[in-house]
Design a protein around this motif. Sequence first.
Motif, PDB file in Angstrom:
ATOM      1  N   GLY A   1     113.182 126.394 -31.627  1.00 42.59           N
ATOM      2  CA  GLY A   1     112.035 125.760 -32.280  1.00 42.59           C
ATOM      3  C   GLY A   1     110.721 126.502 -32.084  1.00 42.59           C
ATOM      4  N   ILE A   2     109.616 125.885 -32.411  1.00 47.26           N
ATOM      5  CA  ILE A   2     108.253 126.456 -32.388  1.00 47.26           C
ATOM      6  C   ILE A   2     108.098 126.636 -30.814  1.00 47.26           C
ATOM      7  N   LYS A   3     108.461 125.685 -29.998  1.00 43.95           N
ATOM      8  CA  LYS A   3     108.004 126.219 -28.512  1.00 43.95           C
ATOM      9  C   LYS A   3     108.583 127.219 -28.103  1.00 43.95           C
TER      10      LYS A   3
ATOM     11  N   GLY B   1     106.430 142.050 -32.325  1.00 42.39           N
ATOM     12  CA  GLY B   1     107.531 141.241 -31.850  1.00 42.39           C
ATOM     13  C   GLY B   1     106.825 139.892 -32.032  1.00 42.39           C
ATOM     14  N   PRO B   2     105.859 139.473 -31.233  1.00 42.21           N
ATOM     15  CA  PRO B   2     105.170 138.132 -31.197  1.00 42.21           C
ATOM     16  C   PRO B   2     105.058 137.579 -32.662  1.00 42.21           C
ATOM     17  N   ILE B   3     104.610 138.422 -33.754  1.00 44.21           N
ATOM     18  CA  ILE B   3     104.666 137.657 -34.911  1.00 44.21           C
ATOM     19  C   ILE B   3     106.125 137.380 -35.431  1.00 44.21           C
ATOM     20  N   ALA B   4     107.078 138.201 -35.427  1.00 46.87           N
ATOM     21  CA  ALA B   4     108.390 137.807 -35.721  1.00 46.87           C
ATOM     22  C   ALA B   4     108.948 136.789 -34.997  1.00 46.87           C
ATOM     23  N   TYR B   5     108.705 136.664 -33.668  1.00 46.53           N
ATOM     24  CA  TYR B   5     109.185 135.401 -32.959  1.00 46.53           C
ATOM     25  C   TYR B   5     108.421 134.107 -33.464  1.00 46.53           C
ATOM     26  N   THR B   6     107.381 134.244 -33.471  1.00 44.67           N
ATOM     27  CA  THR B   6     106.512 133.165 -33.882  1.00 44.67           C
ATOM     28  C   THR B   6     107.009 132.579 -35.385  1.00 44.67           C
TER      29      THR B   6
ATOM     30  N   GLY C   1     110.372 131.094 -34.762  1.00 47.46           N
ATOM     31  CA  GLY C   1     110.248 129.622 -34.309  1.00 47.46           C
ATOM     32  C   GLY C   1     109.979 128.477 -35.210  1.00 47.46           C
ATOM     33  N   VAL C   2     108.831 129.080 -36.086  1.00 50.14           N
ATOM     34  CA  VAL C   2     108.487 128.089 -37.189  1.00 50.14           C
ATOM     35  C   VAL C   2     109.612 127.776 -38.327  1.00 50.14           C
ATOM     36  N   HIS C   3     110.407 128.790 -38.419  1.00 49.77           N
ATOM     37  CA  HIS C   3     111.567 128.663 -39.607  1.00 49.77           C
ATOM     38  C   HIS C   3     112.661 127.561 -38.893  1.00 49.77           C
ATOM     39  N   LYS C   4     112.887 128.193 -37.605  1.00 50.62           N
ATOM     40  CA  LYS C   4     114.047 127.136 -36.860  1.00 50.62           C
ATOM     41  C   LYS C   4     113.425 125.527 -36.781  1.00 50.62           C
TER      42      LYS C   4
END
Length: 211
Positions: free
Chosen positions: A22-24, A82-87, A90-93
């Motif tokens: 998730g986002i967190k 990486g931080p952009i992709a992970y964020t 998280g938004v998508h999830k």
Amino acid sequence: GFHNAPRLYGDTTVRTPIRITGIKSGFRAAGEELAFGAYDGITGLWLQPYRGARDHGALGLVQGVGKGLGGFVLKDLAAIFGPIAYTMKGVHKEMGKGKQPMGFVRRSRMVQGAQDYKTLDDVKRRDMDGVAERAWRVVTDVMSEMEGVQKEGWRKKMAFRKESRRLVREGKFESVGSAAVALERWKMGRSMADGRGAVQGEGEGRIGEVQ
């Protein structure tokens, strides 16, 4: 991506990323990728040659220099992108959470499991009963350990909670096999996860493979 690319040439210091649900957890993974990516990329310039020379002599030194330079480029690139992709992951999830019919899926699997069990012969049914019994024993051992920690003071309780939450975030408690390994490490007075955040024996995760 850039994060796992150093594994291709034998870099064993690549960290296991957080499982994003998730986002967190996406923000947490992004922060760790930014911090540890840059840190590992820079420190690898001298740590990789040092470890290579210590373990394999002159040849290891040369290999370590190559790994250090490769890691400096790839891990720093991972720290940037990486931080952009992970964020975004998280938004998508997070957006997909309300669309996942998890309750229906669980009930369907329970019904299917009960139907499959009825079709087994006596020998296979006894084997399956043994597997289920061993799996349930692991669950009860974890619960008993948690109850015992509650009585041993706040320091051990906090340590156990911290370790458990870390493994849950990384998806290491999703199978009985990995949970059993983590619990055994805790009983031996060791961390439930190794230095890179991955449970030792993680590949033992299928319920049917519980010893």
